[in-house]
Design an enzyme around this catalytic site. Structure first.
Site, PDB file in Angstrom:
ATOM      1  CE  LYS A  17      -3.813  -2.370   2.399  1.00 28.15           C
ATOM      2  NZ  LYS A  17      -4.648  -2.407   3.613  1.00 28.15           N
TER       3      LYS A  17
ATOM      4  CE1 TYR B  18      -9.178  -3.308   0.674  1.00 25.10           C
ATOM      5  CE2 TYR B  18      -8.463  -1.301  -0.426  1.00 25.10           C
ATOM      6  CZ  TYR B  18      -8.175  -2.433   0.329  1.00 25.10           C
ATOM      7  OH  TYR B  18      -6.877  -2.690   0.727  1.00 25.10           O
TER       8      TYR B  18
ATOM      9  CB  THR C 104      -7.219  -6.393   9.683  1.00 23.76           C
ATOM     10  OG1 THR C 104      -7.675  -7.499   8.891  1.00 23.76           O
ATOM     11  CG2 THR C 104      -7.578  -5.093   8.991  1.00 23.76           C
TER      12      THR C 104
ATOM     13  NE  ARG D  37      -2.129  -5.954   6.998  1.00 26.18           N
ATOM     14  CZ  ARG D  37      -3.307  -6.442   6.588  1.00 26.18           C
ATOM     15  NH1 ARG D  37      -3.951  -7.353   7.296  1.00 26.18           N
ATOM     16  NH2 ARG D  37      -3.844  -6.009   5.457  1.00 26.18           N
TER      17      ARG D  37
ATOM     18  CG  ASN E 299      -3.356  -2.577   7.061  1.00 22.84           C
ATOM     19  OD1 ASN E 299      -3.269  -2.052   5.951  1.00 22.84           O
ATOM     20  ND2 ASN E 299      -4.391  -3.314   7.419  1.00 22.84           N
TER      21      ASN E 299
ATOM     22  CG  HIS F 237      -4.893  -6.332  -0.464  1.00 22.91           C
ATOM     23  ND1 HIS F 237      -6.118  -6.425   0.148  1.00 22.91           N
ATOM     24  CD2 HIS F 237      -4.952  -7.159  -1.544  1.00 22.91           C
ATOM     25  CE1 HIS F 237      -6.890  -7.262  -0.533  1.00 22.91           C
ATOM     26  NE2 HIS F 237      -6.207  -7.718  -1.577  1.00 22.91           N
TER      27      HIS F 237
ATOM     28  CD  GLU G 261      -8.474  -9.078  -3.960  1.00 23.81           C
ATOM     29  OE1 GLU G 261      -7.289  -9.339  -3.678  1.00 23.81           O
ATOM     30  OE2 GLU G 261      -9.378  -9.002  -3.102  1.00 23.81           O
TER      31      GLU G 261
HETATM   32  P1  IDP Z   1      -7.588  -7.134   5.397  1.00 21.75           P
HETATM   33  O1  IDP Z   1      -6.771  -6.097   4.648  1.00 21.75           O
HETATM   34  O2  IDP Z   1      -6.814  -7.687   6.553  1.00 21.75           O
HETATM   35  O3  IDP Z   1      -8.160  -8.186   4.490  1.00 21.75           O
HETATM   36  P2  IDP Z   1     -10.253  -5.944   5.482  1.00 21.75           P
HETATM   37  O4  IDP Z   1     -11.249  -6.165   6.561  1.00 21.75           O
HETATM   38  O5  IDP Z   1     -10.482  -6.560   4.159  1.00 21.75           O
HETATM   39  O6  IDP Z   1      -8.824  -6.369   6.073  1.00 21.75           O
HETATM   40  O7  IDP Z   1     -10.112  -4.384   5.314  1.00 21.75           O
HETATM   41  C1  IDP Z   1      -9.421  -3.823   4.214  1.00 21.75           C
HETATM   42  C2  IDP Z   1      -8.556  -2.702   4.720  1.00 21.75           C
HETATM   43  O8  IDP Z   1      -9.403  -1.686   5.248  1.00 21.75           O
HETATM   44  C3  IDP Z   1      -7.635  -3.057   5.877  1.00 21.75           C
HETATM   45  O9  IDP Z   1      -6.426  -3.662   5.471  1.00 21.75           O
HETATM   46  C4  IDP Z   1      -7.401  -1.722   6.512  1.00 21.75           C
HETATM   47  O10 IDP Z   1      -6.420  -0.959   5.808  1.00 21.75           O
HETATM   48  C5  IDP Z   1      -8.752  -1.048   6.336  1.00 21.75           C
HETATM   49  N1  IDP Z   1      -9.595  -1.221   7.541  1.00 21.75           N
HETATM   50  C6  IDP Z   1     -10.260  -2.325   7.901  1.00 21.75           C
HETATM   51  N2  IDP Z   1     -10.930  -2.128   9.055  1.00 21.75           N
HETATM   52  C7  IDP Z   1     -10.673  -0.853   9.406  1.00 21.75           C
HETATM   53  C8  IDP Z   1     -11.084  -0.042  10.520  1.00 21.75           C
HETATM   54  O11 IDP Z   1     -11.821  -0.465  11.411  1.00 21.75           O
HETATM   55  N3  IDP Z   1     -10.599   1.229  10.533  1.00 21.75           N
HETATM   56  C9  IDP Z   1      -9.780   1.722   9.566  1.00 21.75           C
HETATM   57  N4  IDP Z   1      -9.377   1.006   8.513  1.00 21.75           N
HETATM   58  C10 IDP Z   1      -9.817  -0.273   8.438  1.00 21.75           C
HETATM   59 MG    MG Z   2      -9.618  -8.019   2.957  1.00 20.68          MG
END
Ligand code: IDP
Ligand code: MG
Length: 232
Positions: A92, A132, A174, A185, A195, A198, A209
């Site tokens: 990212k 997303y 996450t 991470r 973080n 992805h 994707e």
């Molecule tokens: P992942 O990247 O671990 O698969 P997802 O739930 O798919 O997690 O969420 C996508 C991205 O959205 C996360 O990597 C993170 O950057 C962001 N994200 C997810 N949950 C939150 C949150 O509660 N607050 C802020 N950003 C979030």
């Molecule tokens: Mg995800």
């Protein structure tokens, strides 16, 4: 050999190195083929029969007091016949700005997965929203789109047996504060909104994707020289 018989393995499944070599080409040839999908489902159910190592050693329940012929299913044979997957991994914008691109790539390379596509890319808003789209209803969605489009990202496609789940493990939870040390991470980030990386969450999303982020001709079919040193 017993594992082969139970699996009913086809000649193309006979060795892991042949799987490693032909997987990408095979998948693209049969991308929309019903028989391919059925085959995938068959493989999944066959392997789902083996829940834990204790299931790998079975005795007949009909004669509990006599030691029956023991059937041994060798885990490495089963693993070598699992389906090759593809996953989309992306450094990212924060990872690019912090100079972590090499570190992220290195972890996947060292693990032994095969890189099949790689590019530095400024993501347009529409693509970020499509990528997303499942999170559209979340309150953080607008900030997430701003984050992903705030600078260049590094897009990658990685291939290997079990690569989707393994990549998620290498990446970590996450929330970086909950991610285990040793994960990307867990080692390199402190906040969900920054973080670093992805990774696709399922083989289906891996394909979706990769199709979304890469154009035709951007994926490379090749055989790493190290393949026989990774899989027997
Ligand atoms: P992942 O990247 O671990 O698969 P997802 O739930 O798919 O997690 O969420 C996508 C991205 O959205 C996360 O990597 C993170 O950057 C962001 N994200 C997810 N949950 C939150 C949150 O509660 N607050 C802020 N950003 C979030
Ligand atoms: Mg995800």
């Amino acid at each position: 050999m017993e594992a082969l018989a139970v699996y009913g393995g086809s000649p193309s499944c006979a060795s892991s190195s042949s799987l490693f070599r032909s997987s990408a080409a095979d998948r693209r040839r049969s991308k929309n083929s019903l028989s391919h999908n059925l085959n995938l489902r068959f493989n999944h159910h066959s392997l789902a029969a083996f829940h834990s190592p204790s299931h790998l050693f079975s005795r007949s329940p009909s004669r509990p007091h006599t030691l029956k012929k023991t059937h041994i299913f060798l885990p490495h044979l089963i693993a070598s016949m699992e389906q090759v997957e593809e996953t989309y991994v992306m450094v990212k914008p924060d990872g690019v700005q912090r100079g972590l691109v090499g570190e992220v790539i290195s972890r996947f390379e060292k693990k032994g997965f095969k890189l099949t596509a790689l590019k530095l890319f400024q993501c347009p808003k529409e693509l970020a929203e499509e990528h997303y789209k499942d999170l559209k209803s979340k309150s953080f969605f607008p900030k997430l789109i701003n984050y992903i489009t705030s600078g260049p990202v590094v897009c990658m496609a990685w291939e290997g047996v079990g690569v989707v789940a393994s990549a998620r493990k290498l990446i970590g939870a996450t929330n970086p504060l909950q991610a285990e040390p040793g994960t990307i991470r867990g080692d390199l980030a402190v906040q969900m909104g920054r973080n670093v990386v992805h990774g696709s969450d399922s083989p289906e999303n891996g394909k979706r994707e990769i199709d979304l982020w890469f154009k035709e001709g951007e994926l490379c079919e090749w055989t790493p020289a190290q393949a026989p040193w990774l899989v027997e």
